[in-house]
Design a protein around this motif. Structure first.
Motif, PDB file in Angstrom:
ATOM      1  N   GLU A 204     -15.439  -1.897   2.097  1.00 41.46           N
ATOM      2  CA  GLU A 204     -14.113  -1.568   1.574  1.00 41.46           C
ATOM      3  C   GLU A 204     -14.154  -1.409   0.056  1.00 41.46           C
ATOM      4  O   GLU A 204     -13.543  -0.493  -0.506  1.00 41.46           O
ATOM      5  CB  GLU A 204     -13.121  -2.647   1.982  1.00 41.46           C
ATOM      6  N   LEU A 205     -14.871  -2.305  -0.614  1.00 45.12           N
ATOM      7  CA  LEU A 205     -14.992  -2.202  -2.074  1.00 45.12           C
ATOM      8  C   LEU A 205     -15.659  -0.887  -2.473  1.00 45.12           C
ATOM      9  O   LEU A 205     -15.210  -0.196  -3.400  1.00 45.12           O
ATOM     10  CB  LEU A 205     -15.806  -3.374  -2.617  1.00 45.12           C
TER      11      LEU A 205
ATOM     12  N   CYS B  94       0.837  -1.215   0.000  1.00 43.32           N
ATOM     13  CA  CYS B  94       0.000   0.000   0.000  1.00 43.32           C
ATOM     14  C   CYS B  94       0.863   1.253   0.000  1.00 43.32           C
ATOM     15  O   CYS B  94       0.599   2.226  -0.715  1.00 43.32           O
ATOM     16  CB  CYS B  94      -0.929  -0.001   1.209  1.00 43.32           C
TER      17      CYS B  94
ATOM     18  N   LEU C 132      -5.821  -5.764  -4.183  1.00 43.52           N
ATOM     19  CA  LEU C 132      -6.179  -4.996  -2.999  1.00 43.52           C
ATOM     20  C   LEU C 132      -7.519  -4.290  -3.126  1.00 43.52           C
ATOM     21  O   LEU C 132      -8.272  -4.172  -2.169  1.00 43.52           O
ATOM     22  CB  LEU C 132      -5.093  -3.959  -2.700  1.00 43.52           C
ATOM     23  N   LYS C 133      -7.825  -3.797  -4.323  1.00 51.53           N
ATOM     24  CA  LYS C 133      -8.982  -2.900  -4.460  1.00 51.53           C
ATOM     25  C   LYS C 133     -10.239  -3.600  -4.937  1.00 51.53           C
ATOM     26  O   LYS C 133     -11.338  -3.152  -4.639  1.00 51.53           O
ATOM     27  CB  LYS C 133      -8.651  -1.743  -5.419  1.00 51.53           C
TER      28      LYS C 133
ATOM     29  N   GLU D  95     -10.851 -10.339  -0.766  1.00 46.22           N
ATOM     30  CA  GLU D  95      -9.883  -9.576   0.007  1.00 46.22           C
ATOM     31  C   GLU D  95     -10.496  -8.327   0.634  1.00 46.22           C
ATOM     32  O   GLU D  95      -9.861  -7.645   1.423  1.00 46.22           O
ATOM     33  CB  GLU D  95      -8.706  -9.146  -0.888  1.00 46.22           C
ATOM     34  N   ASN D  96     -11.729  -7.987   0.243  1.00 44.07           N
ATOM     35  CA  ASN D  96     -12.363  -6.752   0.704  1.00 44.07           C
ATOM     36  C   ASN D  96     -13.804  -7.010   1.117  1.00 44.07           C
ATOM     37  O   ASN D  96     -14.507  -7.819   0.503  1.00 44.07           O
ATOM     38  CB  ASN D  96     -12.356  -5.683  -0.404  1.00 44.07           C
ATOM     39  N   THR D  97     -14.229  -6.287   2.123  1.00 45.02           N
ATOM     40  CA  THR D  97     -15.644  -6.307   2.498  1.00 45.02           C
ATOM     41  C   THR D  97     -16.412  -5.419   1.526  1.00 45.02           C
ATOM     42  O   THR D  97     -15.803  -4.587   0.817  1.00 45.02           O
ATOM     43  CB  THR D  97     -15.825  -5.784   3.929  1.00 45.02           C
TER      44      THR D  97
ATOM     45  N   ASN E 242     -13.237   1.864  -2.046  1.00 45.41           N
ATOM     46  CA  ASN E 242     -12.190   1.815  -3.067  1.00 45.41           C
ATOM     47  C   ASN E 242     -12.681   2.410  -4.382  1.00 45.41           C
ATOM     48  O   ASN E 242     -11.973   3.186  -5.037  1.00 45.41           O
ATOM     49  CB  ASN E 242     -11.736   0.367  -3.281  1.00 45.41           C
TER      50      ASN E 242
END
Length: 384
Positions: free
Chosen positions: A91-92, A22, A80-81, A86-88, A95
């Motif tokens: 979070e998505l 990051c 990551l994005k 990998e993301n809730t 992003n």
């Protein structure tokens, strides 16, 4: 065999590795933004391939290229994005909002709309984030002058956060630009219930004035339409009273202005009209010998046809001086497909109600031929 499979699996990233990546991405992004400020943007995406190009962009790429290769930056961003594993959802959504904000700051408003839209599609359960996504997309639509979409998104943001002042103000402005003055007034008044803002107060007064002007114009338009309809009705009523046969009309109820419009090129606006209770007809005069025509836009029904002919003769194309009011015959072709001779000393209105006469294309058509000539004989024989 199992050891080989296990060793080929890619190990999950640790928190320390994720943090390091990051930081690296943030640094590279800052360097990229700095480079944008130093040089002009002259390599825009073509309109017909923007979706294709967008899919190549690290921020929006969702599939691996055909060759299976990704740059470290693209692979890291995609992982990551955009990876749901990998993301809730929250979070998505954040992003995608960041991607939209990035493009918005660089005035790539269409790409910003796409970014915010992807965030909205995630359907996270955070009202604040959803309100922000819709509000930001409304802002991008605003700069694209998509006022209807800006209004929709602003109002959608308000469903998640009724106290979102930026969304409220933008909704009012977008409604005004879209001439939805009632909606604009409603949003302005709602905002001013809890806030004091000179710009919004001015917008409110402006919307009220515009609403009054719009209503005045609509009343004027309605009065004009009513008057035009009354004039149309009076015109058709007069034609029916005269007993004129109209082509392609089975009965009186079948008569309308569309069947009275001249079909000649450039003569569509020369439709019959009433002037002091006198029907003013367009008439067409044809000269078969020379394949020429004369078009008269408004011939009064109470005037002899000869009066119109007197204004046309002698004709500049009549080198032999054969066309005179005293040496011609006038015919019309009736609905029986036969030529009928006309007395030009009669009023036009009398001729229009002659037996076999039928008005075609809203225009009275007459054939002009030298009396006793070979041209006249050929014309008559061609109908036998």
């Amino acid at each position: 065999m199992s050891d080989t499979v296990e060793s080929s699996k890619k190990a999950s990233m640790t928190d320390e590795e994720r943090l390091a990546l990051c930081q690296k991405l943030d640094k590279e992004l800052d360097e990229f933004i700095d480079s944008l400020e130093k040089k002009g943007y002259d390599d825009g995406w073509p309109e017909d391939r923007w979706e294709e190009e967008m899919d190549k962009h690290p921020f929006f790429m969702k599939t691996v290229p055909e060759n299976g290769e990704l740059s470290p930056l693209a692979e890291g961003l995609a992982k990551l994005k955009y990876d749901p594993e990998e993301n809730t959802p929250l979070e998505l959504a954040n992003n995608y909002k960041e991607d939209g904000n990035f493009n918005f700051k660089h005035k790539n408003y269409r790409l910003a709309v796409l970014g915010y839209t992807e965030g909205i599609k995630v359907r996270c359960d955070n009202a604040e984030v959803n309100a922000s996504l819709y509000n930001n997309r409304a802002a991008a639509h605003w700069f694209l002058k998509n006022y209807r979409s800006a209004l929709y998104d602003s109002e959608k943001a308000l469903t998640f956060d009724p106290g979102h002042n930026k969304a409220r103000i933008r909704a009012a402005k977008a409604a005004f630009e879209g001439k939805k003055y009632d909606t604009c007034i409603e949003h302005c008044q709602k905002f001013l219930e809890n806030n004091t803002d000179k710009e919004v107060s001015e917008l409110l007064n402006k919307a009220k004035r515009s609403k009054m002007l719009k209503e005045r114009d609509e009343r004027k338009k309605n009065r004009t339409e009513i008057k035009k309809n009354e004039e149309k009705d009076e015109l058709i009523k007069t034609i029916i009273q005269r007993g004129i046969k109209i082509s392609k009309c089975d009965d009186e109820d079948d008569i309308d202005l569309s069947k009275l419009e001249p079909t000649l090129p450039g003569a569509h606006d020369a439709i019959v009209y009433l002037e002091n209770d006198i029907l003013m007809w367009p008439i067409l005069l044809l000269y078969p010998e020379y394949q020429l025509t004369d078009f008269i836009r408004g011939c009064p029904e109470n005037a002899p046809l000869i009066k119109q002919l007197e204004q046309l003769f002698p004709a500049p194309w009549d080198e032999e001086n054969k066309y005179k009011c005293s040496t011609i015959n006038v015919y019309f072709e009736g609905y029986d497909k036969m030529p009928h001779i006309v007395d030009p000393n009669k009023n036009l209105g009398e001729i229009l109600v002659s037996r076999y006469f039928e008005l075609k294309g809203g225009t009275a058509a007459f054939f002009i031929l030298p009396r006793g000539s070979r041209v006249e004989r050929n014309y008559i024989e061609s109908h036998i």
